[in-house]
Design a protein around this motif. Structure first.
Motif, PDB file in Angstrom:
ATOM      1  N   THR A 118      -9.361 -16.468  -4.147  1.00  0.00           N
ATOM      2  CA  THR A 118      -8.661 -15.754  -5.215  1.00  0.00           C
ATOM      3  C   THR A 118      -9.450 -14.522  -5.640  1.00  0.00           C
ATOM      4  OG1 THR A 118      -7.601 -17.771  -6.049  1.00  0.00           O
ATOM      5  CG2 THR A 118      -7.785 -15.925  -7.576  1.00  0.00           C
ATOM      6  N   GLU A 119     -10.770 -14.674  -5.746  1.00  0.00           N
ATOM      7  CA  GLU A 119     -11.619 -13.537  -6.113  1.00  0.00           C
ATOM      8  C   GLU A 119     -11.545 -12.428  -5.066  1.00  0.00           C
ATOM      9  OE1 GLU A 119     -16.335 -12.544  -7.029  1.00  0.00           O
ATOM     10  OE2 GLU A 119     -15.639 -14.617  -6.942  1.00  0.00           O
ATOM     11  N   LEU A 120     -11.575 -12.803  -3.789  1.00  0.00           N
ATOM     12  CA  LEU A 120     -11.471 -11.806  -2.726  1.00  0.00           C
ATOM     13  C   LEU A 120     -10.127 -11.093  -2.771  1.00  0.00           C
ATOM     14  CD1 LEU A 120     -13.053 -13.771   0.263  1.00  0.00           C
ATOM     15  CD2 LEU A 120     -14.056 -11.836  -0.958  1.00  0.00           C
ATOM     16  N   GLU A 121      -9.075 -11.860  -3.002  1.00  0.00           N
ATOM     17  CA  GLU A 121      -7.743 -11.249  -3.078  1.00  0.00           C
ATOM     18  C   GLU A 121      -7.649 -10.271  -4.245  1.00  0.00           C
ATOM     19  OE1 GLU A 121      -3.022 -12.464  -3.603  1.00  0.00           O
ATOM     20  OE2 GLU A 121      -4.579 -13.971  -3.866  1.00  0.00           O
ATOM     21  N   GLU A 122      -8.192 -10.660  -5.385  1.00  0.00           N
ATOM     22  CA  GLU A 122      -8.147  -9.780  -6.554  1.00  0.00           C
ATOM     23  C   GLU A 122      -8.937  -8.497  -6.313  1.00  0.00           C
ATOM     24  OE1 GLU A 122      -9.608 -12.293  -9.656  1.00  0.00           O
ATOM     25  OE2 GLU A 122      -7.668 -13.281  -9.987  1.00  0.00           O
ATOM     26  N   CYS A 123     -10.113  -8.613  -5.694  1.00  0.00           N
ATOM     27  CA  CYS A 123     -10.919  -7.430  -5.380  1.00  0.00           C
ATOM     28  C   CYS A 123     -10.165  -6.503  -4.421  1.00  0.00           C
ATOM     29  CB  CYS A 123     -12.255  -7.835  -4.769  1.00  0.00           C
ATOM     30  SG  CYS A 123     -13.398  -8.631  -5.904  1.00  0.00           S
ATOM     31  N   PHE A 124      -9.563  -7.087  -3.394  1.00  0.00           N
ATOM     32  CA  PHE A 124      -8.822  -6.310  -2.406  1.00  0.00           C
ATOM     33  C   PHE A 124      -7.626  -5.628  -3.048  1.00  0.00           C
ATOM     34  CE2 PHE A 124      -5.610  -5.831   0.920  1.00  0.00           C
ATOM     35  CZ  PHE A 124      -6.335  -5.199   1.915  1.00  0.00           C
ATOM     36  N   THR A 125      -6.879  -6.377  -3.855  1.00  0.00           N
ATOM     37  CA  THR A 125      -5.690  -5.817  -4.510  1.00  0.00           C
ATOM     38  C   THR A 125      -6.059  -4.650  -5.417  1.00  0.00           C
ATOM     39  OG1 THR A 125      -4.622  -7.989  -4.485  1.00  0.00           O
ATOM     40  CG2 THR A 125      -3.723  -6.341  -5.988  1.00  0.00           C
ATOM     41  N   GLU A 126      -7.103  -4.843  -6.215  1.00  0.00           N
ATOM     42  CA  GLU A 126      -7.542  -3.778  -7.121  1.00  0.00           C
ATOM     43  C   GLU A 126      -7.961  -2.537  -6.347  1.00  0.00           C
ATOM     44  OE1 GLU A 126     -10.950  -3.036 -10.597  1.00  0.00           O
ATOM     45  OE2 GLU A 126     -10.583  -5.046  -9.799  1.00  0.00           O
ATOM     46  N   ALA A 127      -8.667  -2.739  -5.234  1.00  0.00           N
ATOM     47  CA  ALA A 127      -9.120  -1.602  -4.432  1.00  0.00           C
ATOM     48  C   ALA A 127      -7.944  -0.874  -3.793  1.00  0.00           C
ATOM     49  CB  ALA A 127     -10.091  -2.075  -3.356  1.00  0.00           C
ATOM     50  N   VAL A 128      -6.982  -1.625  -3.254  1.00  0.00           N
ATOM     51  CA  VAL A 128      -5.818  -1.008  -2.618  1.00  0.00           C
ATOM     52  C   VAL A 128      -5.017  -0.204  -3.624  1.00  0.00           C
ATOM     53  CG1 VAL A 128      -3.576  -1.479  -1.537  1.00  0.00           C
ATOM     54  CG2 VAL A 128      -5.628  -2.665  -0.729  1.00  0.00           C
ATOM     55  N   LEU A 129      -4.725  -0.794  -4.771  1.00  0.00           N
ATOM     56  CA  LEU A 129      -3.927  -0.110  -5.780  1.00  0.00           C
ATOM     57  C   LEU A 129      -4.660   1.098  -6.351  1.00  0.00           C
ATOM     58  CD1 LEU A 129      -2.392  -3.164  -7.705  1.00  0.00           C
ATOM     59  CD2 LEU A 129      -1.329  -1.734  -5.949  1.00  0.00           C
ATOM     60  N   GLY A 130      -5.986   0.991  -6.441  1.00  0.00           N
ATOM     61  CA  GLY A 130      -6.761   2.089  -7.005  1.00  0.00           C
ATOM     62  C   GLY A 130      -7.023   3.225  -6.042  1.00  0.00           C
ATOM     63  N   SER A 131      -6.693   3.034  -4.761  1.00  0.00           N
ATOM     64  CA  SER A 131      -7.004   4.070  -3.768  1.00  0.00           C
ATOM     65  C   SER A 131      -5.757   4.621  -3.079  1.00  0.00           C
ATOM     66  CB  SER A 131      -7.956   3.503  -2.707  1.00  0.00           C
ATOM     67  OG  SER A 131      -7.344   2.436  -2.006  1.00  0.00           O
ATOM     68  N   LEU A 132      -4.596   4.369  -3.662  1.00  0.00           N
ATOM     69  CA  LEU A 132      -3.352   4.797  -3.018  1.00  0.00           C
ATOM     70  C   LEU A 132      -3.269   6.314  -2.842  1.00  0.00           C
ATOM     71  CD1 LEU A 132      -0.681   2.422  -4.607  1.00  0.00           C
ATOM     72  CD2 LEU A 132      -1.527   2.436  -2.252  1.00  0.00           C
ATOM     73  N   GLY A 133      -3.890   7.067  -3.739  1.00  0.00           N
ATOM     74  CA  GLY A 133      -3.814   8.517  -3.636  1.00  0.00           C
ATOM     75  C   GLY A 133      -4.910   9.143  -2.799  1.00  0.00           C
ATOM     76  N   LEU A 134      -5.820   8.322  -2.272  1.00  0.00           N
ATOM     77  CA  LEU A 134      -6.944   8.847  -1.499  1.00  0.00           C
ATOM     78  C   LEU A 134      -6.557   9.045  -0.034  1.00  0.00           C
ATOM     79  CD1 LEU A 134      -9.836   6.562  -2.851  1.00  0.00           C
ATOM     80  CD2 LEU A 134      -9.288   8.910  -3.542  1.00  0.00           C
ATOM     81  N   PRO A 135      -7.311   9.879   0.688  1.00  0.00           N
ATOM     82  CA  PRO A 135      -7.097   9.983   2.136  1.00  0.00           C
ATOM     83  C   PRO A 135      -7.277   8.629   2.804  1.00  0.00           C
ATOM     84  CG  PRO A 135      -8.532  11.748   1.351  1.00  0.00           C
ATOM     85  CD  PRO A 135      -8.367  10.796   0.204  1.00  0.00           C
ATOM     86  N   LEU A 136      -6.679   8.465   3.979  1.00  0.00           N
ATOM     87  CA  LEU A 136      -6.705   7.181   4.679  1.00  0.00           C
ATOM     88  C   LEU A 136      -8.109   6.619   4.834  1.00  0.00           C
ATOM     89  CD1 LEU A 136      -4.046   7.840   7.478  1.00  0.00           C
ATOM     90  CD2 LEU A 136      -3.877   6.164   5.633  1.00  0.00           C
ATOM     91  N   HIS A 137      -9.043   7.456   5.319  1.00  0.00           N
ATOM     92  CA  HIS A 137     -10.412   6.976   5.566  1.00  0.00           C
ATOM     93  C   HIS A 137     -11.042   6.434   4.279  1.00  0.00           C
ATOM     94  CE1 HIS A 137      -9.530   9.734   8.838  1.00  0.00           C
ATOM     95  NE2 HIS A 137     -10.519   9.206   9.538  1.00  0.00           N
ATOM     96  N   GLU A 138     -10.894   7.178   3.187  1.00  0.00           N
ATOM     97  CA  GLU A 138     -11.510   6.773   1.923  1.00  0.00           C
ATOM     98  C   GLU A 138     -10.840   5.529   1.361  1.00  0.00           C
ATOM     99  OE1 GLU A 138     -11.947   9.899  -0.955  1.00  0.00           O
ATOM    100  OE2 GLU A 138     -12.176  11.414   0.607  1.00  0.00           O
TER     101      GLU A 138
END
Length: 204
Positions: free
Chosen positions: A76-96
Protein backbone atom coordinates in the motif's frame (compact mmCIF):
# COMPACT_ATOMS: atom_id res chain seq x y z
CA UNK A 1 -27.13 11.15 23.34
CA UNK A 2 -24.85 10.74 26.37
CA UNK A 3 -22.29 7.96 26.42
CA UNK A 4 -22.97 5.06 28.73
CA UNK A 5 -20.36 4.08 31.33
CA UNK A 6 -19.80 0.84 29.40
CA UNK A 7 -19.05 2.78 26.21
CA UNK A 8 -16.61 5.02 28.05
CA UNK A 9 -14.81 1.97 29.47
CA UNK A 10 -14.65 0.33 26.04
CA UNK A 11 -12.79 3.21 24.38
CA UNK A 12 -9.57 2.90 26.43
CA UNK A 13 -9.69 -0.89 25.98
CA UNK A 14 -10.00 -0.53 22.21
CA UNK A 15 -7.14 1.95 22.17
CA UNK A 16 -4.94 -0.40 24.20
CA UNK A 17 -5.80 -3.23 21.81
CA UNK A 18 -4.74 -1.12 18.82
CA UNK A 19 -1.52 -0.14 20.57
CA UNK A 20 -0.73 -3.76 21.43
CA UNK A 21 -1.40 -4.91 17.86
CA UNK A 22 0.87 -2.18 16.49
CA UNK A 23 3.57 -3.12 18.98
CA UNK A 24 3.44 -6.69 17.73
CA UNK A 25 3.71 -5.54 14.12
CA UNK A 26 6.57 -3.16 14.90
CA UNK A 27 8.44 -5.89 16.77
CA UNK A 28 7.88 -8.38 13.97
CA UNK A 29 9.06 -5.92 11.32
CA UNK A 30 12.21 -5.18 13.34
CA UNK A 31 13.01 -8.84 13.95
CA UNK A 32 12.23 -9.91 10.38
CA UNK A 33 14.49 -7.17 9.05
CA UNK A 34 17.36 -8.30 11.30
CA UNK A 35 17.00 -12.07 11.18
CA UNK A 36 14.67 -12.99 8.32
CA UNK A 37 11.16 -14.38 8.57
CA UNK A 38 12.13 -18.04 8.87
CA UNK A 39 14.35 -17.51 11.94
CA UNK A 40 11.81 -15.51 13.95
CA UNK A 41 9.12 -17.27 15.98
CA UNK A 42 5.91 -15.88 17.42
CA UNK A 43 7.39 -16.44 20.89
CA UNK A 44 10.31 -14.23 19.96
CA UNK A 45 7.99 -11.55 18.58
CA UNK A 46 5.89 -11.61 21.75
CA UNK A 47 8.99 -11.30 23.95
CA UNK A 48 10.27 -8.37 21.90
CA UNK A 49 6.86 -6.68 22.16
CA UNK A 50 6.83 -7.34 25.94
CA UNK A 51 3.57 -9.25 25.86
CA UNK A 52 2.61 -12.86 26.49
CA UNK A 53 2.32 -15.32 23.63
CA UNK A 54 -1.36 -15.66 24.54
CA UNK A 55 -1.85 -11.93 24.02
CA UNK A 56 -0.19 -12.14 20.60
CA UNK A 57 -2.56 -14.89 19.54
CA UNK A 58 -5.53 -12.71 20.47
CA UNK A 59 -4.63 -10.53 17.46
CA UNK A 60 -2.92 -12.91 15.03
CA UNK A 61 -3.59 -16.58 14.31
CA UNK A 62 0.05 -17.30 13.45
CA UNK A 63 3.22 -15.79 12.04
CA UNK A 64 1.84 -15.96 8.51
CA UNK A 65 -0.96 -13.59 9.50
CA UNK A 66 1.60 -11.08 10.76
CA UNK A 67 3.60 -11.40 7.55
CA UNK A 68 0.44 -10.80 5.50
CA UNK A 69 -0.33 -7.56 7.33
CA UNK A 70 3.23 -6.28 6.98
CA UNK A 71 3.33 -7.20 3.29
CA UNK A 72 -0.01 -5.50 2.58
CA UNK A 73 1.12 -2.36 4.39
CA UNK A 74 4.33 -2.27 2.40
CA UNK A 75 2.52 -2.71 -0.91
CA UNK A 76 0.00 0.00 0.00
CA UNK A 77 2.85 2.37 0.84
CA UNK A 78 4.55 1.66 -2.49
CA UNK A 79 1.31 2.22 -4.37
CA UNK A 80 0.70 5.52 -2.60
CA UNK A 81 4.25 6.72 -3.34
CA UNK A 82 3.91 5.73 -7.00
CA UNK A 83 0.48 7.34 -7.35
CA UNK A 84 1.63 10.59 -5.78
CA UNK A 85 4.69 10.70 -8.04
CA UNK A 86 2.69 9.97 -11.21
CA UNK A 87 0.04 12.58 -10.45
CA UNK A 88 2.65 15.13 -9.45
CA UNK A 89 4.70 14.71 -12.62
CA UNK A 90 2.01 14.74 -15.30
CA UNK A 91 3.21 18.06 -16.69
CA UNK A 92 6.89 17.09 -16.81
CA UNK A 93 8.78 15.76 -19.84
CA UNK A 94 8.65 11.98 -20.23
CA UNK A 95 12.19 11.36 -18.93
CA UNK A 96 11.65 13.46 -15.80
CA UNK A 97 8.22 11.99 -15.12
CA UNK A 98 9.46 8.40 -15.27
CA UNK A 99 12.48 9.28 -13.14
CA UNK A 100 10.24 10.87 -10.51
CA UNK A 101 8.09 7.73 -10.29
CA UNK A 102 11.12 5.42 -10.01
CA UNK A 103 12.71 7.57 -7.33
CA UNK A 104 9.49 7.51 -5.30
CA UNK A 105 9.41 3.71 -5.35
CA UNK A 106 13.15 3.58 -4.59
CA UNK A 107 12.76 5.82 -1.54
CA UNK A 108 10.00 3.61 -0.15
CA UNK A 109 11.98 0.43 -0.80
CA UNK A 110 15.17 1.85 0.70
CA UNK A 111 13.35 3.06 3.82
CA UNK A 112 12.05 -0.50 4.38
CA UNK A 113 15.08 -2.27 2.97
CA UNK A 114 15.48 -4.84 5.74
CA UNK A 115 11.80 -5.78 5.76
CA UNK A 116 11.63 -5.98 1.97
CA UNK A 117 14.61 -8.33 1.97
CA UNK A 118 12.97 -10.47 4.63
CA UNK A 119 9.68 -10.68 2.75
CA UNK A 120 11.43 -11.52 -0.50
CA UNK A 121 14.84 -13.00 0.10
CA UNK A 122 15.38 -13.43 -3.64
CA UNK A 123 14.31 -9.82 -4.32
CA UNK A 124 12.05 -10.70 -7.24
CA UNK A 125 8.74 -9.10 -8.10
CA UNK A 126 6.95 -12.42 -7.62
CA UNK A 127 8.83 -13.20 -4.42
CA UNK A 128 7.45 -10.25 -2.49
CA UNK A 129 3.91 -10.85 -3.66
CA UNK A 130 3.62 -7.89 -6.01
CA UNK A 131 0.72 -9.40 -7.95
CA UNK A 132 -1.93 -7.14 -6.44
CA UNK A 133 0.33 -4.10 -6.58
CA UNK A 134 1.18 -4.84 -10.20
CA UNK A 135 -2.50 -4.79 -11.17
CA UNK A 136 -3.06 -1.43 -9.51
CA UNK A 137 0.08 0.11 -10.99
CA UNK A 138 -0.90 -1.13 -14.44
CA UNK A 139 -4.12 0.86 -14.24
CA UNK A 140 -2.25 3.99 -13.13
CA UNK A 141 0.47 3.57 -15.75
CA UNK A 142 -2.06 2.96 -18.51
CA UNK A 143 -3.82 6.20 -17.58
CA UNK A 144 -0.48 8.01 -17.54
CA UNK A 145 0.42 6.70 -21.00
CA UNK A 146 -2.96 7.71 -22.37
CA UNK A 147 -2.41 11.22 -21.05
CA UNK A 148 1.15 11.42 -22.37
CA UNK A 149 0.75 9.68 -25.71
CA UNK A 150 -2.86 10.37 -26.58
CA UNK A 151 -5.36 7.77 -27.83
CA UNK A 152 -3.74 4.47 -28.74
CA UNK A 153 -5.00 0.93 -29.42
CA UNK A 154 -5.76 -0.93 -26.21
CA UNK A 155 -3.16 -3.62 -26.85
CA UNK A 156 -0.43 -1.00 -27.33
CA UNK A 157 -1.30 0.78 -24.07
CA UNK A 158 -1.55 -2.52 -22.17
CA UNK A 159 1.77 -3.77 -23.55
CA UNK A 160 3.66 -0.56 -22.77
CA UNK A 161 2.15 -0.37 -19.29
CA UNK A 162 3.11 -3.99 -18.57
CA UNK A 163 6.71 -3.47 -19.68
CA UNK A 164 7.09 -0.23 -17.71
CA UNK A 165 5.59 -1.55 -14.48
CA UNK A 166 7.43 -4.87 -14.43
CA UNK A 167 10.78 -3.61 -15.67
CA UNK A 168 10.55 -0.55 -13.42
CA UNK A 169 9.72 -2.57 -10.30
CA UNK A 170 12.42 -5.13 -11.03
CA UNK A 171 15.03 -2.41 -11.58
CA UNK A 172 13.93 -0.53 -8.46
CA UNK A 173 14.14 -3.69 -6.34
CA UNK A 174 17.55 -4.59 -7.71
CA UNK A 175 19.00 -1.11 -7.17
CA UNK A 176 17.43 -0.59 -3.72
CA UNK A 177 18.27 -3.99 -2.25
CA UNK A 178 21.46 -4.97 -4.03
CA UNK A 179 23.07 -1.88 -5.60
CA UNK A 180 25.90 -2.96 -7.91
CA UNK A 181 29.28 -2.24 -6.36
CA UNK A 182 30.97 0.82 -7.82
CA UNK A 183 27.85 2.13 -9.56
CA UNK A 184 25.89 5.20 -8.46
CA UNK A 185 22.24 4.28 -7.70
CA UNK A 186 21.08 7.75 -8.77
CA UNK A 187 22.83 7.33 -12.10
CA UNK A 188 21.24 3.91 -12.54
CA UNK A 189 17.77 5.35 -11.97
CA UNK A 190 18.49 8.22 -14.33
CA UNK A 191 19.69 5.92 -17.10
CA UNK A 192 16.72 3.56 -16.65
CA UNK A 193 14.30 6.49 -16.74
CA UNK A 194 16.02 7.87 -19.85
CA UNK A 195 15.64 4.49 -21.53
CA UNK A 196 11.92 4.44 -20.78
CA UNK A 197 11.58 8.07 -21.82
CA UNK A 198 13.29 7.47 -25.16
CA UNK A 199 11.15 4.40 -25.76
CA UNK A 200 7.94 6.30 -25.02
CA UNK A 201 9.00 9.33 -27.03
CA UNK A 202 9.62 7.10 -30.03
CA UNK A 203 5.99 6.05 -29.92
CA UNK A 204 4.49 9.53 -29.90
Amino acid sequence: MAETPAARRKKPSQERARETKERVLDSAAHLFAEHGVADVSTNRIAAHAHISIGSLYRYFDDKAAIVDVLRNRLLTELEECFTEAVLGSLGLPLHESVQSSMRAVMRALTARQGLVRALAADATVAGIGFGGLERRLLVLTRGYLLQQLGPRPDDELDTRAFVMVNAGLAASLRIALHPPEGLDPDRLIEETANMFGDWLAAGT
